[in-house]
Design a protein around this motif. Structure first.
Motif, PDB file in Angstrom:
ATOM      1  N   VAL A   1      -8.351  24.422  84.541  1.00 38.91           N
ATOM      2  CA  VAL A   1      -8.050  23.604  83.360  1.00 38.91           C
ATOM      3  C   VAL A   1      -9.300  22.874  82.887  1.00 38.91           C
ATOM      4  N   GLY A   2     -10.038  22.286  83.836  1.00 37.47           N
ATOM      5  CA  GLY A   2     -11.257  21.562  83.478  1.00 37.47           C
ATOM      6  C   GLY A   2     -12.273  22.448  82.787  1.00 37.47           C
ATOM      7  N   LEU A   3     -12.438  23.681  83.277  1.00 33.52           N
ATOM      8  CA  LEU A   3     -13.399  24.604  82.671  1.00 33.52           C
ATOM      9  C   LEU A   3     -12.983  24.980  81.254  1.00 33.52           C
ATOM     10  N   GLY A   4     -11.687  25.199  81.053  1.00 32.96           N
ATOM     11  CA  GLY A   4     -11.221  25.478  79.698  1.00 32.96           C
ATOM     12  C   GLY A   4     -11.539  24.331  78.756  1.00 32.96           C
ATOM     13  N   ASP A   5     -11.284  23.109  79.210  1.00 38.14           N
ATOM     14  CA  ASP A   5     -11.629  21.937  78.396  1.00 38.14           C
ATOM     15  C   ASP A   5     -13.132  21.840  78.187  1.00 38.14           C
ATOM     16  N   GLY A   6     -13.898  22.148  79.247  1.00 36.95           N
ATOM     17  CA  GLY A   6     -15.348  22.072  79.152  1.00 36.95           C
ATOM     18  C   GLY A   6     -15.920  23.057  78.151  1.00 36.95           C
ATOM     19  N   LEU A   7     -15.401  24.276  78.140  1.00 31.85           N
ATOM     20  CA  LEU A   7     -15.864  25.270  77.172  1.00 31.85           C
ATOM     21  C   LEU A   7     -15.561  24.827  75.746  1.00 31.85           C
TER      22      LEU A   7
END
Length: 559
Positions: free
Chosen positions: A79-85
């Motif tokens: 989830v964090g990576l999706g938000d980060g992208l």
């Protein structure tokens, strides 16, 4: 020290946007969103069909080391990576599995990410959500009822009641139902026989729904389910009982992916949830392929560690759906390295650099394994407040010896701002064209050799072993036309071996195959190794004891 809010407190404070607005970010017209309240919706099959001619975005897999009681945070990192992208200007969608009620009330307490990297509405996602699991349970048990009903009314198909392989399911941990005797009570209730229950996420119907491309493919696969055998060992299929049509009707809405949002209002598809042991442990093909048509980057996860989840993602899901992952992220923590290095859970708060170095052998094995599939990888160090700079540097230095990079991620505490560096690295890897993805065995390889290949190349065992009866069964399936199927190995998630206490990176172990099962509808052969339960039990103190409604009517205890 600032008080740390619980996951559910953070989720409850989220400023959610109407689901139509989230769909609008992906170009989904409001009329193609079937709302379940204001904050979740299903995407229509008509819209999905319209997107099929579009080009695909880049697929990113998030996997992890072998799970430990210390926790790794794979879903949180996904989830964090999706938000980060999205934060760095990329159009990204997250694809994760739905949560089972069994683990929710058993050990885990929830499965929607954590801290400031969550999908919401967290309570709904962890409980009944949009009813997909209930539909799967109903479809599975309809088939169970039709089998016994057919036998009651004369057994025209000549089913051998000793060779019925289709059990019943429910989405709850209940060890008392693992083995039962059904149809008791005299002639009015049928013919008594041994039976049992599995948990819904272990159902072949779940695996079928998650591997089907559309409703027609779903109905065909449901018809292919082998439910029993006759005395001459010939199979009886679900379509022989005329069950496939009605089962597909029950699953019609469940086939449509569920759209929700992250705490930062980025789109997430939460759909399907097969066991990562008995099945392939990934979200649905239809959700993943749809997301690839709607975004530049799709971040998805595979269950358990890379030896189970990533291997099955690559060898089963990607093979069958024609997916080509562009990059992989391997999640690890300092705490888990210390546990793999021999430190007890209660001592994890004390700095121990030597234990970190010893435990890194497990991480190194997973890095090597992912690279065997031709997929470039980066390590995400999911940060905990107890991690010391020296411990983090020890992990980074180890990963560097393998020619890879480890990046510290603070998304749990900081949201997307804490994972920007990883997002930039992943985007660069995905765009580099470095991925040369290929499964590790060909379709034409004999079934036992496929298992042996995974044992030797992924688990680093000396060999897979099996009794003659099991080898004969595999050969019979090959003769019946199932030899091209991939294998799905069910073993403990805690070790590369079949011994859950053997942490680190063991070698030289033998992997015994205890049982094999044909999942003809899902399209794989299951090899069960060790003591794997398809109906879990509850722990001595289950999470349910701490889940309740407070005086304001809010749910407490879902982590």
């Amino acid at each position: 020290m600032t008080e740390v809010k619980s996951d559910i407190e953070i989720a409850r404070a989220a400023r959610k946007k109407p689901i139509q607005e989230i769909g609008g970010k992906l170009g989904i017209p409001a009329e193609h969103l079937l709302p379940y309240g204001h904050d979740k919706a299903k995407i229509s099959a008509e819209f999905i069909a319209e997107t099929r001619s579009r080009p695909d975005g880049k697929l990113i897999l998030v996997t992890a080391i072998n799970p430990t009681p210390a926790g790794e945070g794979k879903t949180t990192t996904t989830v964090g990576l999706g938000d980060g992208l999205n934060r760095i200007g990329k159009k990204a969608v997250i694809c994760i599995r739905e949560a089972s009620l069994g683990p929710c009330f058993g050990v885990k307490g929830g499965a929607a990410g954590g801290g400031y990297a969550q999908v919401v509405p967290m309570e709904d996602i962890n409980l009944h959500f949009t009813g997909d699991f209930h539909a799967i349970t109903a479809a599975h048990n309809l088939l169970s009822a039709l089998i016994d009903n057919h036998i009651y009314w004369g057994n025209e198909l000549e089913i051998d009641t000793r060779r019925i392989v289709w059990r019943r399911v429910m989405d709850m941990n209940d060890r008392a139902l693992r083995e039962i005797v059904c149809s008791l009570g005299g002639p009015a209730n049928g013919f008594p026989r041994e039976a049992g229950f599995d948990i819904t996420v272990a159902s072949e119907v779940m695996a079928i729904l998650c591997l089907s491309k559309d409703l027609k493919d779903l109905e065909n696969r449901l018809g292919d389910i082998v439910v029993a055998y006759r005395r001459d060992k010939s199979p009886v299929f679900a379509r022989d009982l005329k069950a496939d049509g009605a089962m597909a009707v029950l699953l019609k809405d469940a086939m449509q992916p569920n759209l929700v949002q992250t705490l930062e209002n980025n789109p997430a598809l939460v759909h399907g949830g097969p066991f990562a042991n008995i099945a392939h442990g990934c979200n649905s093909v239809v959700a993943t392929t749809t997301a690839l048509k709607l975004a530049d980057y799709v971040v998805t996860e595979a269950g358990f560690g890379a030896d189970l989840g990533a291997e099955k993602f690559f060898d089963i899901k990607c093979r069958k759906a024609g997916l080509k992952p562009a990059a992989a992220v391997i999640v690890a923590t300092v705490r888990a390295m210390k546990m793999n290095g021999g430190v007890k859970k209660e001592d994890l708060g004390t700095e121990d650099i030597d234990a970190v170095r010893r435990g890194c052998a497990n991480l190194g094995r997973h890095i090597e394994n992912v690279k065997q599939f031709g997929v470039p990888a980066v390590v995400a160090i999911n940060h905990f407040h107890s991690d010391t700079p020296a411990e983090i540097e020890a992990m980074k230095a180890f990963v560097a010896t393998l020619g890879e990079e480890a990046i510290v991620c603070r998304h749990w505490a900081e949201g997307s701002s804490g994972i920007e560096e990883l997002a930039r690295k992943v985007a660069a890897l995905a765009e580099s064209g470095m991925s040369q993805f290929a499964p590790i065995y060909p379709d034409a390889m004999p079934l036992f050799d496929k298992v042996d290949t995974v044992v030797k190349r992924i688990y680093r065992g000396t060999e897979a072993i099996a009794d003659k009866a099991i080898r004969d069964q595999l050969h019979a399936w090959e003769q019946a036309g199932y030899g091209h199927l991939p294998v799905c190995i069910a073993k403990t998630q805690y070790s590369f071996s079949t011994d859950p206490t053997l942490r680190g990176a063991p070698t030289g172990h033998v992997v015994p195959i205890r049982e094999v099962r044909l999942s003809a509808g899902a399209g794989f052969v299951v090899a069960i190794c060790g003591e794997i339960m398809t109906m879990p039990g509850l722990p001595r103190s289950p999470s349910s004891e701490r889940i309740f409604l407070n005086e304001r009517g809010y749910i407490e205890g879902l982590f």
